[in-house]
Motif scaffolding. Structure first.
Motif, PDB file in Angstrom:
ATOM      1  N   GLY A 182      47.586 111.119 144.661  1.00 23.57           N
ATOM      2  CA  GLY A 182      46.591 111.875 143.921  1.00 23.57           C
ATOM      3  C   GLY A 182      46.855 112.093 142.447  1.00 23.57           C
ATOM      4  N   GLU A 183      48.091 111.904 141.978  1.00 19.00           N
ATOM      5  CA  GLU A 183      48.386 112.114 140.556  1.00 19.00           C
ATOM      6  C   GLU A 183      47.681 111.053 139.711  1.00 19.00           C
ATOM      7  OE1 GLU A 183      51.444 113.961 142.981  1.00 19.00           O
ATOM      8  OE2 GLU A 183      50.813 111.884 142.866  1.00 19.00           O
ATOM      9  N   VAL A 184      47.152 111.510 138.586  1.00 17.84           N
ATOM     10  CA  VAL A 184      46.430 110.620 137.672  1.00 17.84           C
ATOM     11  C   VAL A 184      47.283 110.418 136.424  1.00 17.84           C
ATOM     12  CG1 VAL A 184      44.367 110.355 136.232  1.00 17.84           C
ATOM     13  CG2 VAL A 184      44.177 111.345 138.519  1.00 17.84           C
ATOM     14  N   GLY A 185      47.404 109.158 136.012  1.00 17.51           N
ATOM     15  CA  GLY A 185      48.156 108.831 134.810  1.00 17.51           C
ATOM     16  C   GLY A 185      47.287 108.086 133.813  1.00 17.51           C
ATOM     17  N   HIS A 186      47.514 108.369 132.550  1.00 15.22           N
ATOM     18  CA  HIS A 186      46.768 107.726 131.469  1.00 15.22           C
ATOM     19  C   HIS A 186      47.753 107.090 130.511  1.00 15.22           C
ATOM     20  CE1 HIS A 186      43.259 110.009 132.788  1.00 15.22           C
ATOM     21  NE2 HIS A 186      44.040 111.072 132.810  1.00 15.22           N
ATOM     22  N   ALA A 187      47.309 106.092 129.792  1.00 17.49           N
ATOM     23  CA  ALA A 187      48.163 105.479 128.772  1.00 17.49           C
ATOM     24  C   ALA A 187      47.310 104.882 127.676  1.00 17.49           C
ATOM     25  CB  ALA A 187      49.048 104.400 129.384  1.00 17.49           C
ATOM     26  N   TRP A 188      47.787 105.047 126.456  1.00 20.06           N
ATOM     27  CA  TRP A 188      47.292 104.371 125.265  1.00 20.06           C
ATOM     28  C   TRP A 188      48.524 103.716 124.673  1.00 20.06           C
ATOM     29  CZ3 TRP A 188      42.340 105.241 122.746  1.00 20.06           C
ATOM     30  CH2 TRP A 188      41.490 106.074 123.466  1.00 20.06           C
ATOM     31  N   VAL A 189      48.539 102.387 124.610  1.00 22.21           N
ATOM     32  CA  VAL A 189      49.721 101.689 124.120  1.00 22.21           C
ATOM     33  C   VAL A 189      49.363 100.806 122.931  1.00 22.21           C
ATOM     34  CG1 VAL A 189      50.838 101.709 126.393  1.00 22.21           C
ATOM     35  CG2 VAL A 189      49.460  99.741 125.728  1.00 22.21           C
ATOM     36  N   GLN A 190      50.352 100.565 122.079  1.00 19.75           N
ATOM     37  CA  GLN A 190      50.143  99.686 120.934  1.00 19.75           C
ATOM     38  C   GLN A 190      49.948  98.258 121.407  1.00 19.75           C
ATOM     39  OE1 GLN A 190      53.246 100.019 117.991  1.00 19.75           O
ATOM     40  NE2 GLN A 190      53.379 102.225 118.244  1.00 19.75           N
ATOM     41  N   GLY A 191      49.034  97.559 120.784  1.00 24.70           N
ATOM     42  CA  GLY A 191      48.861  96.143 121.082  1.00 24.70           C
ATOM     43  C   GLY A 191      47.781  95.856 122.105  1.00 24.70           C
ATOM     44  N   ARG A 192      47.834  94.631 122.633  1.00 24.74           N
ATOM     45  CA  ARG A 192      46.785  94.120 123.503  1.00 24.74           C
ATOM     46  C   ARG A 192      47.279  93.809 124.919  1.00 24.74           C
ATOM     47  NH1 ARG A 192      42.619  92.261 120.251  1.00 24.74           N
ATOM     48  NH2 ARG A 192      41.910  90.858 121.877  1.00 24.74           N
ATOM     49  N   ASP A 193      48.375  94.389 125.319  1.00 27.55           N
ATOM     50  CA  ASP A 193      48.985  94.065 126.608  1.00 27.55           C
ATOM     51  C   ASP A 193      48.422  94.970 127.710  1.00 27.55           C
ATOM     52  OD1 ASP A 193      50.745  93.779 128.833  1.00 27.55           O
ATOM     53  OD2 ASP A 193      52.296  93.037 127.474  1.00 27.55           O
ATOM     54  N   ARG A 194      47.553  94.390 128.539  1.00 24.00           N
ATOM     55  CA  ARG A 194      46.905  95.166 129.613  1.00 24.00           C
ATOM     56  C   ARG A 194      47.916  95.646 130.657  1.00 24.00           C
ATOM     57  NH1 ARG A 194      42.816  91.479 128.004  1.00 24.00           N
ATOM     58  NH2 ARG A 194      40.788  92.506 127.806  1.00 24.00           N
ATOM     59  N   GLN A 195      48.884  94.797 131.002  1.00 22.62           N
ATOM     60  CA  GLN A 195      49.879  95.189 132.003  1.00 22.62           C
ATOM     61  C   GLN A 195      50.758  96.330 131.484  1.00 22.62           C
ATOM     62  OE1 GLN A 195      50.046  94.310 135.225  1.00 22.62           O
ATOM     63  NE2 GLN A 195      48.124  93.316 134.727  1.00 22.62           N
ATOM     64  N   HIS A 196      51.051  96.320 130.201  1.00 21.84           N
ATOM     65  CA  HIS A 196      51.822  97.408 129.597  1.00 21.84           C
ATOM     66  C   HIS A 196      51.069  98.726 129.763  1.00 21.84           C
ATOM     67  CE1 HIS A 196      53.670  99.258 125.683  1.00 21.84           C
ATOM     68  NE2 HIS A 196      54.240  99.733 126.754  1.00 21.84           N
ATOM     69  N   ALA A 197      49.761  98.720 129.512  1.00 21.98           N
ATOM     70  CA  ALA A 197      48.956  99.933 129.652  1.00 21.98           C
ATOM     71  C   ALA A 197      48.944 100.424 131.097  1.00 21.98           C
ATOM     72  CB  ALA A 197      47.539  99.690 129.151  1.00 21.98           C
ATOM     73  N   LEU A 198      48.777  99.511 132.050  1.00 23.03           N
ATOM     74  CA  LEU A 198      48.777  99.913 133.465  1.00 23.03           C
ATOM     75  C   LEU A 198      50.139 100.456 133.887  1.00 23.03           C
ATOM     76  CD1 LEU A 198      46.683  97.047 135.096  1.00 23.03           C
ATOM     77  CD2 LEU A 198      46.052  99.465 134.901  1.00 23.03           C
ATOM     78  N   ARG A 199      51.208  99.795 133.465  1.00 26.51           N
ATOM     79  CA  ARG A 199      52.561 100.234 133.812  1.00 26.51           C
ATOM     80  C   ARG A 199      52.844 101.615 133.203  1.00 26.51           C
ATOM     81  NH1 ARG A 199      56.095  96.950 135.849  1.00 26.51           N
ATOM     82  NH2 ARG A 199      54.991  95.141 135.038  1.00 26.51           N
ATOM     83  N   ALA A 200      52.471 101.813 131.945  1.00 27.28           N
ATOM     84  CA  ALA A 200      52.698 103.102 131.290  1.00 27.28           C
ATOM     85  C   ALA A 200      51.879 104.200 131.972  1.00 27.28           C
ATOM     86  CB  ALA A 200      52.354 103.010 129.814  1.00 27.28           C
ATOM     87  N   ALA A 201      50.658 103.892 132.379  1.00 27.09           N
ATOM     88  CA  ALA A 201      49.833 104.876 133.088  1.00 27.09           C
ATOM     89  C   ALA A 201      50.459 105.237 134.433  1.00 27.09           C
ATOM     90  CB  ALA A 201      48.415 104.346 133.278  1.00 27.09           C
ATOM     91  N   ALA A 202      51.025 104.252 135.119  1.00 23.69           N
ATOM     92  CA  ALA A 202      51.688 104.526 136.398  1.00 23.69           C
ATOM     93  C   ALA A 202      52.917 105.411 136.195  1.00 23.69           C
ATOM     94  CB  ALA A 202      52.080 103.216 137.083  1.00 23.69           C
ATOM     95  N   VAL A 203      53.686 105.149 135.139  1.00 28.00           N
ATOM     96  CA  VAL A 203      54.851 105.993 134.841  1.00 28.00           C
ATOM     97  C   VAL A 203      54.387 107.408 134.523  1.00 28.00           C
ATOM     98  CG1 VAL A 203      56.781 106.373 133.262  1.00 28.00           C
ATOM     99  CG2 VAL A 203      56.297 104.073 134.087  1.00 28.00           C
ATOM    100  N   ASP A 204      53.316 107.544 133.741  1.00 30.04           N
ATOM    101  CA  ASP A 204      52.783 108.867 133.422  1.00 30.04           C
ATOM    102  C   ASP A 204      52.418 109.617 134.699  1.00 30.04           C
ATOM    103  OD1 ASP A 204      51.612 111.063 131.927  1.00 30.04           O
ATOM    104  OD2 ASP A 204      49.654 110.166 132.332  1.00 30.04           O
ATOM    105  N   ALA A 205      51.774 108.940 135.629  1.00 30.76           N
ATOM    106  CA  ALA A 205      51.402 109.592 136.894  1.00 30.76           C
ATOM    107  C   ALA A 205      52.650 109.985 137.692  1.00 30.76           C
ATOM    108  CB  ALA A 205      50.517 108.659 137.722  1.00 30.76           C
ATOM    109  N   LEU A 206      53.634 109.093 137.761  1.00 26.87           N
ATOM    110  CA  LEU A 206      54.853 109.393 138.516  1.00 26.87           C
ATOM    111  C   LEU A 206      55.665 110.527 137.893  1.00 26.87           C
ATOM    112  CD1 LEU A 206      56.044 105.836 139.545  1.00 26.87           C
ATOM    113  CD2 LEU A 206      55.378 107.691 141.076  1.00 26.87           C
ATOM    114  N   LEU A 207      55.569 110.680 136.579  1.00 26.21           N
ATOM    115  CA  LEU A 207      56.293 111.765 135.913  1.00 26.21           C
ATOM    116  C   LEU A 207      55.698 113.130 136.261  1.00 26.21           C
ATOM    117  CD1 LEU A 207      56.986 110.076 132.494  1.00 26.21           C
ATOM    118  CD2 LEU A 207      58.709 110.974 134.063  1.00 26.21           C
TER     119      LEU A 207
END
Length: 147
Positions: free
Chosen positions: A75-100
């Protein structure tokens, strides 16, 4: 639960946003099962600056960013805004945000955020040393008639 104060979250999201995509993937290789709430979208943000850090704000230019949002199975929701055009980076950062936002926060801080922040600080120190090496001190010698 864990501390999810806005300041703490702001700090970890900034660290994730500025991290190298490859380095984040190395430190956090396995993204947990999740549902994508916002597909990664590439856009631009206006970057503003101030002369001396205190002057009037001015538009410096645009920066490319990618944003994404995910929801973990718990149920935790994660968001990410990352520098550049890397879609996987944004998804990975959002997942880390949710896990944190879960009870895994302490482990993720030690395994992911602390190494990223240490590397960022080391990079800032190197850039600072390079800048310091170019510093020129101007001074005026006392002229004889001024004594």
């Amino acid at each position: 639960m864990t501390d999810t104060s806005p300041l703490a979250r702001k700090t970890w999201m900034a660290t994730l946003a500025k991290a190298s995509p490859a380095r984040l993937a190395t430190l956090f290789p396995k993204v947990p099962p999740h549902r994508i709430l916002r597909q990664p979208e590439i856009g631009a943000l206006m970057v503003r600056g101030r002369m001396g850090g205190t002057g009037a704000a001015f538009n410096l230019g645009e920066m490319t960013v990618t944003r994404a949002s995910v929801q973990l199975e718990t149920g935790e929701v994660g968001h990410a805004w990352v520098q550049g055009r890397d879609r996987q980076h944004a998804l990975r950062a959002a997942a880390v945000d949710a896990l944190l936002q879960t009870d895994r926060k302490a482990d993720l801080i030690a395994a992911v955020l602390q190494p990223l922040e240490a590397e960022a600080q080391a990079g800032r120190a190197v850039r600072g040393a390079k800048a310091a090496a170019t510093k020129v001190d101007f001074f005026t010698l006392m002229r004889g008639e001024d004594t």
